[in-house]
Design an enzyme around this catalytic site. Structure first.
Site, PDB file in Angstrom:
ATOM      1  N   ASN A 144       0.813  -1.178   0.135  1.00 51.01           N
ATOM      2  CA  ASN A 144      -0.248   0.029  -0.162  1.00 51.01           C
ATOM      3  C   ASN A 144       0.845   1.363   0.165  1.00 51.01           C
ATOM      4  OD1 ASN A 144      -2.728   0.524  -0.050  1.00 51.01           O
ATOM      5  ND2 ASN A 144      -3.273  -0.844   1.566  1.00 51.01           N
ATOM      6  N   ASP A 194      -2.794   3.335   4.905  1.00 48.51           N
ATOM      7  CA  ASP A 194      -3.290   2.839   3.614  1.00 48.51           C
ATOM      8  C   ASP A 194      -2.868   3.555   2.565  1.00 48.51           C
ATOM      9  OD1 ASP A 194      -4.798   1.659   1.580  1.00 48.51           O
ATOM     10  OD2 ASP A 194      -6.530   1.391   3.001  1.00 48.51           O
TER      11      ASP A 194
END
Length: 287
Positions: A144, A194
């Site tokens: 990510n 994220d």
């Protein structure tokens, strides 16, 4: 802050602003579809992918199309919407492709992730325009937060399920990455950094899944801005708009219980925040 599209996404991800069409493009990974939004016309268009189990990420191409990550393969989507196979990234593992981004040299960096969310089966890859696939490193659970600084000298990468983000130096002559070091460590708290993007001043904006916020890291690593959201699961960010001063945030309804869904009626929506910083145009895959 505005929720510009009401909840629709199970796992909204990878927002990218196309400066040519003045549209935002993003995905729903688990209800696989590519989507676009024209803010001037308030028009939302959906392009379902009925062949995919997961549609993990996307990239803009120099020719005006997209590279799409379907399961463990890459597809080339032409401007007219036709799809063609482009490259196989991995085989034989219980993985899928996840976050990716194009570097200043027109190459796609993309990671894989463990479908069970706990095994270090994933890896980071670089995909060249000639379809060459190079494995950069492994031992990744969930790839990510792939982002390149505007000067092309910093590469950021996050392993969400290790709860850690890393920074590398990029060689400006050839784009090789070296000198891996820890950038942010949330392993003690279990927080989940994220998707991420840079602003024009070198600040790194990161969404925190299950953390209900987006933060900006100054170039020295300090957090100097926190944006609280009315939903738990922001997933990724990008800057867009005519002057790149709109921060777009995708979100997810994934993992929410019925009670949490009732308390978060905007979960899965697309958000826009005006005037917090200025971004830069996305790099395009050189094909």
């Amino acid at each position: 802050m505005e929720c510009i599209l009401r909840p629709a996404d199970q796992l909204g991800e990878t927002p990218l602003w196309c400066d040519r069409t003045q549209k935002l493009w993003w995905l729903d990974i688990e209800k696989p579809k590519l989507q676009s939004f024209d803010p001037s016309a308030r028009f939302h268009e959906i392009f379902p992918d009925r062949e995919a189990t997961y549609l993990g990420s996307q990239a803009l191409t120099a020719s005006g199309g997209h590279i799409l990550a379907r399961d463990l393969s890459l597809l080339l989507r032409a401007p007219d919407g036709t799809l063609a196979p482009f490259a196989e990234v991995e085989t034989g593992l219980d993985n899928r492709l996840n976050d990716g981004r194009v570097d200043p040299w027109g190459r796609l960096w993309i990671g894989t992730m463990d479908n069970q969310l706990h095994r270090p089966n994933g890896a980071l890859y670089r995909i060249d325009p000639d379809r060459r696939v190079e494995r950069i490193f492994g031992d990744v659970i969930v790839s990510n937060g792939i982002a390149f600084s505007p000067d092309g000298r910093r590469f950021h990468f996050t392993d969400t399920r290790r709860h850690q983000s890393f920074v590398f130096d990029m060689d400006p002559s050839d784009g090789a990455i070296v000198n891996r070091r820890l950038f942010a460590d949330y392993s003690a708290t279990g927080e989940r950094p994220d998707g991420a993007c840079f602003d024009v001043d070198g600040g790194l904006w990161t969404a925190f899944f299950a953390g209900g916020r987006v933060v900006r890291y100054a170039p020295d690593g300090r957090i100097d801005t926190v944006i609280r959201l009315p939903v738990s699961n922001p997933t990724c960010v990008c800057f867009g708009g005519v002057d790149f001063r709109t921060l777009y945030i995708t979100t997810a309804a994934k993992f929410l219980t019925p009670k949490q869904r009732a308390a978060q009626p905007l979960a899965g929506g697309l958000f826009a925040v005006e005037g917090v910083a200025q971004g830069v145009a996305e790099n395009r895959f050189a094909i």
